[in-house]
Structure formats: structure tokens, C-alpha cells
Write a protein that holds these residues in place. Structure first.
Motif, PDB file in Angstrom:
ATOM      1  N   UNK A  41      52.223  97.466  83.330  1.00 49.57           N
ATOM      2  CA  UNK A  41      52.324  98.917  83.269  1.00 49.57           C
ATOM      3  C   UNK A  41      51.074  99.493  82.628  1.00 49.57           C
ATOM      4  N   UNK A  42      50.755 100.759  82.969  1.00 49.52           N
ATOM      5  CA  UNK A  42      49.791 101.499  82.184  1.00 49.52           C
ATOM      6  C   UNK A  42      50.443 101.900  80.860  1.00 49.52           C
ATOM      7  N   UNK A  43      49.671 102.062  79.791  1.00 50.84           N
ATOM      8  CA  UNK A  43      50.256 102.548  78.534  1.00 50.84           C
ATOM      9  C   UNK A  43      50.913 103.907  78.750  1.00 50.84           C
ATOM     10  N   UNK A  44      52.072 104.112  78.135  1.00 54.51           N
ATOM     11  CA  UNK A  44      52.754 105.389  78.268  1.00 54.51           C
ATOM     12  C   UNK A  44      54.249 105.205  78.326  1.00 54.51           C
ATOM     13  N   UNK A  45      54.954 106.299  78.616  1.00 49.79           N
ATOM     14  CA  UNK A  45      56.404 106.230  78.670  1.00 49.79           C
ATOM     15  C   UNK A  45      57.015 107.600  78.860  1.00 49.79           C
ATOM     16  N   UNK A  46      58.239 107.754  78.387  1.00 51.18           N
ATOM     17  CA  UNK A  46      59.004 108.969  78.603  1.00 51.18           C
ATOM     18  C   UNK A  46      58.505 110.101  77.710  1.00 51.18           C
ATOM     19  N   UNK A  47      58.562 111.310  78.255  1.00 50.63           N
ATOM     20  CA  UNK A  47      58.303 112.513  77.469  1.00 50.63           C
ATOM     21  C   UNK A  47      59.603 112.920  76.808  1.00 50.63           C
ATOM     22  N   UNK A  48      59.587 113.061  75.487  1.00 52.89           N
ATOM     23  CA  UNK A  48      60.796 113.439  74.757  1.00 52.89           C
ATOM     24  C   UNK A  48      61.136 114.906  74.991  1.00 52.89           C
ATOM     25  N   UNK A  49      62.390 115.271  74.717  1.00 55.13           N
ATOM     26  CA  UNK A  49      62.829 116.657  74.880  1.00 55.13           C
ATOM     27  C   UNK A  49      61.961 117.579  74.031  1.00 55.13           C
ATOM     28  N   UNK A  50      61.441 118.631  74.655  1.00 58.60           N
ATOM     29  CA  UNK A  50      60.627 119.600  73.949  1.00 58.60           C
ATOM     30  C   UNK A  50      59.205 119.159  73.673  1.00 58.60           C
ATOM     31  N   UNK A  51      58.805 117.986  74.172  1.00 61.71           N
ATOM     32  CA  UNK A  51      57.474 117.453  73.903  1.00 61.71           C
ATOM     33  C   UNK A  51      56.547 117.746  75.086  1.00 61.71           C
ATOM     34  N   UNK A  52      55.320 118.139  74.801  1.00 61.93           N
ATOM     35  CA  UNK A  52      54.333 118.346  75.856  1.00 61.93           C
ATOM     36  C   UNK A  52      53.898 116.997  76.410  1.00 61.93           C
ATOM     37  N   UNK A  53      53.643 116.892  77.734  1.00 59.48           N
ATOM     38  CA  UNK A  53      53.244 115.604  78.305  1.00 59.48           C
ATOM     39  C   UNK A  53      51.990 115.006  77.662  1.00 59.48           C
ATOM     40  N   UNK A  54      50.972 115.831  77.361  1.00 58.63           N
ATOM     41  CA  UNK A  54      49.759 115.289  76.737  1.00 58.63           C
ATOM     42  C   UNK A  54      50.053 114.740  75.349  1.00 58.63           C
ATOM     43  N   UNK A  55      50.951 115.406  74.610  1.00 62.84           N
ATOM     44  CA  UNK A  55      51.338 114.904  73.297  1.00 62.84           C
ATOM     45  C   UNK A  55      52.098 113.591  73.426  1.00 62.84           C
ATOM     46  N   UNK A  56      52.933 113.482  74.466  1.00 64.08           N
ATOM     47  CA  UNK A  56      53.665 112.227  74.693  1.00 64.08           C
ATOM     48  C   UNK A  56      52.707 111.097  75.021  1.00 64.08           C
ATOM     49  N   UNK A  57      51.671 111.374  75.816  1.00 59.79           N
ATOM     50  CA  UNK A  57      50.690 110.349  76.160  1.00 59.79           C
ATOM     51  C   UNK A  57      50.009 109.814  74.903  1.00 59.79           C
ATOM     52  N   UNK A  58      49.586 110.724  74.013  1.00 62.31           N
ATOM     53  CA  UNK A  58      48.918 110.294  72.776  1.00 62.31           C
ATOM     54  C   UNK A  58      49.875 109.514  71.884  1.00 62.31           C
ATOM     55  N   UNK A  59      51.121 109.962  71.800  1.00 60.16           N
ATOM     56  CA  UNK A  59      52.107 109.260  70.964  1.00 60.16           C
ATOM     57  C   UNK A  59      52.373 107.862  71.499  1.00 60.16           C
ATOM     58  N   UNK A  60      52.543 107.735  72.814  1.00 65.14           N
ATOM     59  CA  UNK A  60      52.845 106.429  73.392  1.00 65.14           C
ATOM     60  C   UNK A  60      51.693 105.439  73.179  1.00 65.14           C
ATOM     61  N   UNK A  61      50.446 105.893  73.366  1.00 70.88           N
ATOM     62  CA  UNK A  61      49.315 104.990  73.143  1.00 70.88           C
ATOM     63  C   UNK A  61      49.253 104.560  71.680  1.00 70.88           C
ATOM     64  N   UNK A  62      49.525 105.481  70.786  1.00 72.58           N
ATOM     65  CA  UNK A  62      49.538 105.134  69.352  1.00 72.58           C
ATOM     66  C   UNK A  62      50.641 104.125  69.050  1.00 72.58           C
ATOM     67  N   UNK A  63      51.836 104.336  69.603  1.00 70.15           N
ATOM     68  CA  UNK A  63      52.951 103.429  69.341  1.00 70.15           C
ATOM     69  C   UNK A  63      52.752 102.063  69.999  1.00 70.15           C
ATOM     70  N   UNK A  64      52.192 102.035  71.199  1.00 69.78           N
ATOM     71  CA  UNK A  64      52.107 100.790  71.965  1.00 69.78           C
ATOM     72  C   UNK A  64      50.846  99.988  71.677  1.00 69.78           C
ATOM     73  N   UNK A  65      49.750 100.680  71.363  1.00 68.36           N
ATOM     74  CA  UNK A  65      48.469  99.986  71.174  1.00 68.36           C
ATOM     75  C   UNK A  65      47.903 100.159  69.771  1.00 68.36           C
ATOM     76  N   UNK A  66      48.501 101.043  68.966  1.00 70.94           N
ATOM     77  CA  UNK A  66      47.997 101.260  67.616  1.00 70.94           C
ATOM     78  C   UNK A  66      46.678 101.996  67.568  1.00 70.94           C
ATOM     79  N   UNK A  67      46.349 102.754  68.620  1.00 69.54           N
ATOM     80  CA  UNK A  67      45.068 103.461  68.708  1.00 69.54           C
ATOM     81  C   UNK A  67      45.347 104.957  68.785  1.00 69.54           C
TER      82      UNK A  67
END
Length: 335
Positions: free
Chosen positions: A54-80
């Protein structure tokens, strides 16, 4: 949108807010990030809940902007930590996509693909995987994505990578397929492995003592772009021979040295295009940077592109803006 009312006696296309809300389709929303290394390979990750990458990423949480979700997922999955404001693609994934269990009641999804950029070795070395879920990462040759990922995921990743190379904004996809395919999409570039052309870059003519194993030309159109050939059967892209088309002002650009042989490059200014002699190849105009991004040239690629721009300046041609590569007419043309 119909007019909304709370008056049950109103006729026509009026709907109550509850009726209108119930009439709207529900879809999931996801966000992933496309990251490449300096060789143009794509970062994919292995997970503990499915066999494909998979590419890094995942679900957008309720009320979350997609770009914010992308940054959160990369931080959670890769620590960056990072910020990814530039979109590469928006994909509609249909509800009947294979692989979703019936009990999940998958309603379909809108998935945003963001540009994670090119990561240098020090940024890659800073990756720290979590204790669970992400079991590993690798940088894959673009053509290998179809073997590593689910078909729709691979189509989406390749379409997003082509959109990045095109530089004309996000691509709109339906099940990973562009609604308005560009030349790179139509020709399927990057669907086969790029031929490595590594080695050290040396400016100027090839020394007489050195065997030449190949000779390619950077042939400039009047707008500063260069001629690129793409094999229709494979999508493989490469520079033409230096005398493939009518040109003037030829000068030795330099050569790559590897395995005690040279791969020579010549620069020249096109005066026109002859009628296509081989229907197996499409002829495109692309920027030097786009040619590099479609090639596997190793660390010397940046030096070669710098030499190409120096030659462009000597030929009195402008700096070309990044626009989608243009397929040229088979009947040829003159400038």
C-alpha cells in the motif's frame, strides 16, 4: 439541489431537510501519499492485515480535512512529520470493488492522493515504523507496482505518478483510470521497467580510446522542450538517435561512463520532424526534467540535465515550462 422546506403541503421539487439528507449517497473518504526516492522509485509499505503493498495513508476521520489526514497517517505509519498540500489525484472507488467482505457494506470511496515529494537518503533513514500494523517498507520500480499492489491501487499510484510528471494539476480518476487521459496515460508509460543507465557523467566529447556502446540525442524544439520516443507496445521512453530528425547546431554534450564504455549524448536544435518512419513509436515533446523522471539514470541524472540546460542556452532557446508532454503528429512538421 432541490429547494428545502418544512412545509409538508408544498408541491414540486421541494424536499424536507431529512428527505434530502436521506437521498444523498454515503461514501468513505481516504488519503494516501505518493513518495519517491531520488531514483524515481515509489515508497510502498507492507502491513500485517493483507498480503499486498500500500501507499502510506488511510481513512479520513470524521471532521478531518483530507490533507490533514494524509500528514497524520504518514506520521503514525512512518514516524516522519510533513505537510502535503499538493494533490496528485482524486479517485472514485466503486462499491462493487472486489476484496471487500459483504458484511463490511463498503459504500464506495473518494480517495485523495497527495504528493509526498522526493525523499533524500537522510529523510528515508529517519523512518521509524510503529510496533504493529506496518511491517516494512520498500522503494519499488514503478512498473513493479502492478505485481505488488491490488489492481486498482496500482492503477491509481501509476496515474498519480504520471500526473506528477505532467505537472498540470490533480488527475480525476474513476477506479484508478483517468477520466481525461494524457499522452503519458494513453501510452502507458512506466508500465514496464526502465532500463538503467547509470555511471558517472563526463562533459564534452568521448575520448577516442573509449568504446561507445550507444549514442542518444537531446533534440530541442523551438520552445525548449526535447524530443522523446515512447514504444507503443511497452510504454518504454527513451531519447532518439542524434540524427533521428532534421537538426542543426549539433554539439557533443557529454557521456556516461560505466563498464569501461561510454554512452554518448549530443545536443542539437530541431528544424522539423520528418513523417513518422516507425509506427511502433510515438514522438513526444517533454521538458528535460520530465525525460529524467521517466528514466533510471542514477545520481548522474541531475548533472546531465544541468548540461542539457547549458546546451539549450548556447542554442538560444527558452526555458520550457512544465506542461504535459505533447504527442506529435505522424505526418511530421516544420518550424
Amino acid at each position: 439541489m432541490p429547494q428545502l422546506t418544512d412545509d409538508p403541503g408544498r408541491k414540486g421539487t421541494w424536499m424536507t431537510p431529512a428527505e434530502y439528507g436521506a437521498s444523498r449517497a454515503a461514501l468513505w473518504t481516504g488519503a494516501v501519499v505518493l513518495v519517491t526516492d531520488t531514483d524515481g522509485r515509489v515508497l510502498v509499505q507492507s502491513v500485517d492485515y493483507r498480503p499486498d503493498r500500500l501507499l502510506p495513508g488511510g481513512a479520513v476521520d470524521a471532521g478531518e480535512a483530507p490533507a490533514a489526514a494524509a500528514a497524520r497517517e504518514v506520521r503514525e505509519e512512518l514516524g516522519v512529520d510533513g505537510h502535503y498540500p499538493c494533490g496528485l489525484a482524486v479517485d472514485w472507488i466503486p462499491a462493487d470493488t472486489p476484496g471487500f467482505p459483504a458484511e463490511m457494506r463498503f459504500p464506495g470511496e473518494i480517495l485523495h492522493v497527495y504528493d509526498g515529494g522526493t525523499w533524500a537518503p537522510d529523510r528515508i533513514e529517519s523512518i521509524r515504523l510503529p510496533a504493529q500494523e506496518i511491517t516494512g517498507i520498500e522503494f519499488a520500480e514503478p512498473a513493479d507496482l502492478t505485481a505488488l499492489m491490488e489492481p486498482g491501487d496500482a492503477r491509481r499510484a501509476l496515474a498519480a505518478l504520471r500526473a506528477r510528471i505532467n505537472g498540470s494539476g490533480p488527475a480525476l480518476l474513476e477506479d484508478g483510470r483517468p477520466t481525461v487521459p494524457t499522452a503519458l496515460d494513453r501510452l502507458g508509460v512506466l508500465r514496464t521497467r526502465r532500463v538503467p543507465q547509470h555511471g558517472t557523467w563526463h562533459p564534452g566529447p568521448v575520448p577516442a580510446r573509449l568504446p561507445v556502446r550507444g549514442h542518444s540525442g537531446w533534440l530541442f524544439a523551438p520552445d525548449g522542450r526535447v524530443l522523446l520516443l515512447v514504444a507503443r507496445a511497452t510504454g518504454a521512453a527513451h531519447l532518439p538517435a542524434p540524427k533521428a530528425e532534421p537538426a542543426v547546431g549539433a554539439l557533443p554534450l557529454g557521456y556516461r561512463y560505466a563498464d569501461r564504455t561510454a554512452l554518448a549524448r549530443t545536443a542539437a536544435r530541431l528544424t522539423g520532424l520528418a513523417p513518422a518512419g516507425d509506427p511502433a513509436y510515438a514522438r513526444l515533446l517533454a521538458t528535460p526534467e520530465q525525460v529524467r523522471e521517466l528514466s533510471d539514470w542514477g545520481p548522474a541524472g541531475r548533472q546531465e540535465v544541468a548540461a542539457v540546460h547549458a546546451a539549450r542556452t548556447r542554442l538560444g532557446l527558452p526555458v520550457p515550462p512544465r506542461t504535459p508532454p505533447t504527442e506529435l503528429p505522424e505526418q511530421g512538421l516544420r518550424w
